[in-house]
Design a protein around this motif. Structure first.
Motif, PDB file in Angstrom:
ATOM      1  N   GLY A 275      32.900  52.314  31.839  1.00  0.00           N
ATOM      2  CA  GLY A 275      34.049  53.067  32.315  1.00  0.00           C
ATOM      3  C   GLY A 275      33.697  54.185  33.262  1.00  0.00           C
ATOM      4  N   SER A 276      32.485  54.735  33.129  1.00  0.00           N
ATOM      5  CA  SER A 276      32.072  55.821  34.022  1.00  0.00           C
ATOM      6  C   SER A 276      31.676  55.311  35.396  1.00  0.00           C
ATOM      7  N   LEU A 277      31.568  53.989  35.553  1.00  0.00           N
ATOM      8  CA  LEU A 277      31.196  53.389  36.834  1.00  0.00           C
ATOM      9  C   LEU A 277      32.348  52.648  37.490  1.00  0.00           C
ATOM     10  N   LEU A 278      33.390  52.322  36.699  1.00  0.00           N
ATOM     11  CA  LEU A 278      34.493  51.479  37.176  1.00  0.00           C
ATOM     12  C   LEU A 278      35.790  52.280  37.173  1.00  0.00           C
ATOM     13  N   LEU A 279      36.348  52.523  38.333  1.00  0.00           N
ATOM     14  CA  LEU A 279      37.529  53.377  38.369  1.00  0.00           C
ATOM     15  C   LEU A 279      38.752  52.683  37.788  1.00  0.00           C
ATOM     16  N   ASN A 280      38.897  51.384  38.035  1.00  0.00           N
ATOM     17  CA  ASN A 280      40.045  50.694  37.456  1.00  0.00           C
ATOM     18  C   ASN A 280      39.768  50.250  36.020  1.00  0.00           C
ATOM     19  N   ASN A 281      38.563  50.560  35.531  1.00  0.00           N
ATOM     20  CA  ASN A 281      38.132  50.235  34.168  1.00  0.00           C
ATOM     21  C   ASN A 281      38.003  48.726  33.959  1.00  0.00           C
TER      22      ASN A 281
ATOM     23  N   ASN B  20      48.761  50.863  32.438  1.00  0.00           N
ATOM     24  CA  ASN B  20      47.800  51.503  33.337  1.00  0.00           C
ATOM     25  C   ASN B  20      46.414  51.496  32.701  1.00  0.00           C
ATOM     26  N   CYS B  21      45.514  50.694  33.233  1.00  0.00           N
ATOM     27  CA  CYS B  21      44.143  50.620  32.717  1.00  0.00           C
ATOM     28  C   CYS B  21      43.194  51.567  33.445  1.00  0.00           C
ATOM     29  N   SER B  22      43.663  52.194  34.490  1.00  0.00           N
ATOM     30  CA  SER B  22      42.789  52.955  35.382  1.00  0.00           C
ATOM     31  C   SER B  22      42.138  54.162  34.695  1.00  0.00           C
ATOM     32  N   ASN B  23      40.934  54.468  35.154  1.00  0.00           N
ATOM     33  CA  ASN B  23      40.227  55.676  34.712  1.00  0.00           C
ATOM     34  C   ASN B  23      40.357  56.817  35.718  1.00  0.00           C
ATOM     35  N   ARG B  24      41.201  56.651  36.698  1.00  0.00           N
ATOM     36  CA  ARG B  24      41.266  57.623  37.787  1.00  0.00           C
ATOM     37  C   ARG B  24      41.484  59.050  37.282  1.00  0.00           C
ATOM     38  N   GLU B  25      42.449  59.255  36.404  1.00  0.00           N
ATOM     39  CA  GLU B  25      42.755  60.629  35.986  1.00  0.00           C
ATOM     40  C   GLU B  25      41.758  61.167  34.967  1.00  0.00           C
ATOM     41  N   PHE B  26      40.849  60.316  34.476  1.00  0.00           N
ATOM     42  CA  PHE B  26      39.885  60.748  33.458  1.00  0.00           C
ATOM     43  C   PHE B  26      38.464  60.913  34.003  1.00  0.00           C
TER      44      PHE B  26
ATOM     45  N   MET C 164      13.926  74.781  45.692  1.00  0.00           N
ATOM     46  CA  MET C 164      13.858  73.552  44.912  1.00  0.00           C
ATOM     47  C   MET C 164      12.443  72.993  44.953  1.00  0.00           C
ATOM     48  N   ASN C 165      11.956  72.542  43.830  1.00  0.00           N
ATOM     49  CA  ASN C 165      10.674  71.861  43.753  1.00  0.00           C
ATOM     50  C   ASN C 165      10.656  70.713  44.749  1.00  0.00           C
ATOM     51  N   PRO C 166       9.548  70.553  45.536  1.00  0.00           N
ATOM     52  CA  PRO C 166       9.529  69.467  46.520  1.00  0.00           C
ATOM     53  C   PRO C 166       9.649  68.084  45.901  1.00  0.00           C
ATOM     54  N   GLU C 167       9.341  67.949  44.600  1.00  0.00           N
ATOM     55  CA  GLU C 167       9.478  66.665  43.930  1.00  0.00           C
ATOM     56  C   GLU C 167      10.861  66.489  43.311  1.00  0.00           C
ATOM     57  N   SER C 168      11.695  67.516  43.408  1.00  0.00           N
ATOM     58  CA  SER C 168      13.036  67.445  42.844  1.00  0.00           C
ATOM     59  C   SER C 168      13.992  66.808  43.844  1.00  0.00           C
ATOM     60  N   ARG C 169      15.091  66.303  43.333  1.00  0.00           N
ATOM     61  CA  ARG C 169      16.157  65.847  44.208  1.00  0.00           C
ATOM     62  C   ARG C 169      17.499  66.138  43.560  1.00  0.00           C
ATOM     63  N   ARG C 170      18.514  66.162  44.382  1.00  0.00           N
ATOM     64  CA  ARG C 170      19.851  66.472  43.887  1.00  0.00           C
ATOM     65  C   ARG C 170      20.622  65.190  43.628  1.00  0.00           C
ATOM     66  N   GLN C 171      21.195  65.113  42.453  1.00  0.00           N
ATOM     67  CA  GLN C 171      22.118  64.023  42.112  1.00  0.00           C
ATOM     68  C   GLN C 171      23.518  64.546  42.398  1.00  0.00           C
ATOM     69  N   THR C 172      24.230  63.889  43.290  1.00  0.00           N
ATOM     70  CA  THR C 172      25.524  64.384  43.750  1.00  0.00           C
ATOM     71  C   THR C 172      26.644  63.452  43.336  1.00  0.00           C
ATOM     72  N   ALA C 173      27.674  64.022  42.748  1.00  0.00           N
ATOM     73  CA  ALA C 173      28.903  63.291  42.396  1.00  0.00           C
ATOM     74  C   ALA C 173      28.648  62.124  41.457  1.00  0.00           C
ATOM     75  N   GLU C 174      27.811  62.351  40.450  1.00  0.00           N
ATOM     76  CA  GLU C 174      27.668  61.355  39.384  1.00  0.00           C
ATOM     77  C   GLU C 174      28.942  61.365  38.544  1.00  0.00           C
ATOM     78  N   ALA C 175      29.448  60.197  38.209  1.00  0.00           N
ATOM     79  CA  ALA C 175      30.729  60.104  37.509  1.00  0.00           C
ATOM     80  C   ALA C 175      30.553  60.164  35.999  1.00  0.00           C
ATOM     81  N   PHE C 176      31.483  60.839  35.334  1.00  0.00           N
ATOM     82  CA  PHE C 176      31.492  60.974  33.876  1.00  0.00           C
ATOM     83  C   PHE C 176      32.891  60.746  33.338  1.00  0.00           C
ATOM     84  N   ILE C 177      32.957  60.205  32.134  1.00  0.00           N
ATOM     85  CA  ILE C 177      34.195  60.124  31.366  1.00  0.00           C
ATOM     86  C   ILE C 177      33.901  60.651  29.970  1.00  0.00           C
TER      87      ILE C 177
END
Length: 335
Positions: free
Chosen positions: A307-313, A93-99, A1-14
């Protein structure tokens, strides 16, 4: 990995149908973006999705989309799809959990979130005594005091709750210190409730560090008003700050709230007002501020959807959102 690179881990998407979704940082095409169904890739029910079959990444544009035949859940099947404003009490159910799915990727030349703290004459405000205790290996205690978010609301596992991430960071940074974490947060509470509980649940414990996180329920819209007016919120917070500062050895960090879903009927749109009160009081009293509001605004400006940041939406962060809360603490606690 480039020393200036970093890993983004578990970024949420919908994902909705086959529409492009912004990736927070432009991913490097040299190491492919990987999507999965759980934050913890070792979760027994975790599903790994396949690039080219379940999703397509445009590495040059920094966008991603699901395919038509994808196994990734399609948010257009959510009962809130198409709603421009919603009252969560009217839906089953307003939740985004399953999505919600989570992605890992490498991004080049991207700094970690920084600059979201109150500073006093070039020094970190409010936590110097706390850091000194950690450096000398003293036994220390933290009390977290706030609403449902500070109680860990919607995190999938305890280790992903923002305060537990803070605790783990401190244990890693200061391995010779013994750090006890006590959580005295209660879901549904506002700063008014905090005033009623602070003597019993915080002051009586004489902690070395107090984390106070109110504001989300204060800003809630009810008819023509809000849960707690900005003026009353400021008064309540002043009383809490002054109660903590009467303790001889307690440092304090105030936490600004994340933004709720703007389509939620109870969202007043005043989160910024409450955040500015917290920042101003942080400067006035010389205490630390973990400015989650500012971090959150950067995410939204970069194209992340509420919605990609809020699990209960509505108003509770998902695991990635809790990580954003944690990022607001990092500059304060790694001095």
């Amino acid at each position: 990995m480039n020393p200036e690179s970093r890993r983004q881990t578990a970024e949420a998407f919908i994902f909705e149908q086959e529409e492009n979704v912004s990736i927070r940082y432009r991913p490097s095409a040299k190491q492919r973006l990987v999507l999965r169904s759980h934050t913890d890739e070792s979760h027994p029910d975790n599903i790994m999705y396949t690039e080219g079959i379940d999703y397509v990444v445009d590495y040059d544009r920094g966008v991603i989309r699901r395919t038509k035949q994808s196994g990734i859940p399609d948010w257009s099947h959510h009962e809130l799809y198409g709603q421009t404003e919603f009252d969560h009490t009217a839906f089953k159910n307003c939740s985004n959990r399953e999505f919600t799915v989570y992605g890992d990727y490498v991004c080049d030349s991207v700094p970690l979130t920084e600059g979201f703290v109150v500073r006093d004459s070039g020094k970190l405000a409010g936590v110097e005594r706390w850091l000194s205790k950690l450096r000398t290996g003293e036994e220390c205690s933290i009390v977290v005091f706030g609403d449902s978010i500070s109680a860990g609301g919607e995190a999938s596992e305890e280790k992903f709750m923002y305060f537990n991430r803070v605790h783990q960071l401190l244990n890693d940074e200061y391995p010779h210190s013994r750090i006890r974490l006590l959580n005295k947060s209660v879901g549904g509470e506002s700063s008014r409730d905090g005033i009623n509980r602070i003597q019993r649940d915080v002051i009586a414990l004489n902690p070395d560090l107090v984390i106070i996180g109110f504001g989300m329920n204060d800003q809630n819209k009810y008819g023509e008003g809000v849960g707690v007016s900005p003026a009353d919120f400021e008064s309540n917070l002043r009383q809490m700050i002054e109660a903590v500062q009467k303790l001889d050895s307690s440092d304090l960090v105030l936490v600004t709230p994340c933004w709720p879903n703007p389509k939620w009927w109870y969202a007043s749109g005043w989160t910024g007002r409450y955040a500015e009160i917290i920042r101003r009081l942080g400067r006035e009293y010389g205490v630390g501020v973990a400015d989650v509001t500012a971090v959150w605004e950067q995410e939204l400006a970069a194209g992340k959807s509420p919605g990609s940041l809020l699990l209960n939406n509505i108003n509770h962060p998902n695991d990635y959102g809790h990580w954003l809360y944690f990022q607001a603490f990092v500059p304060l606690l790694k001095a």
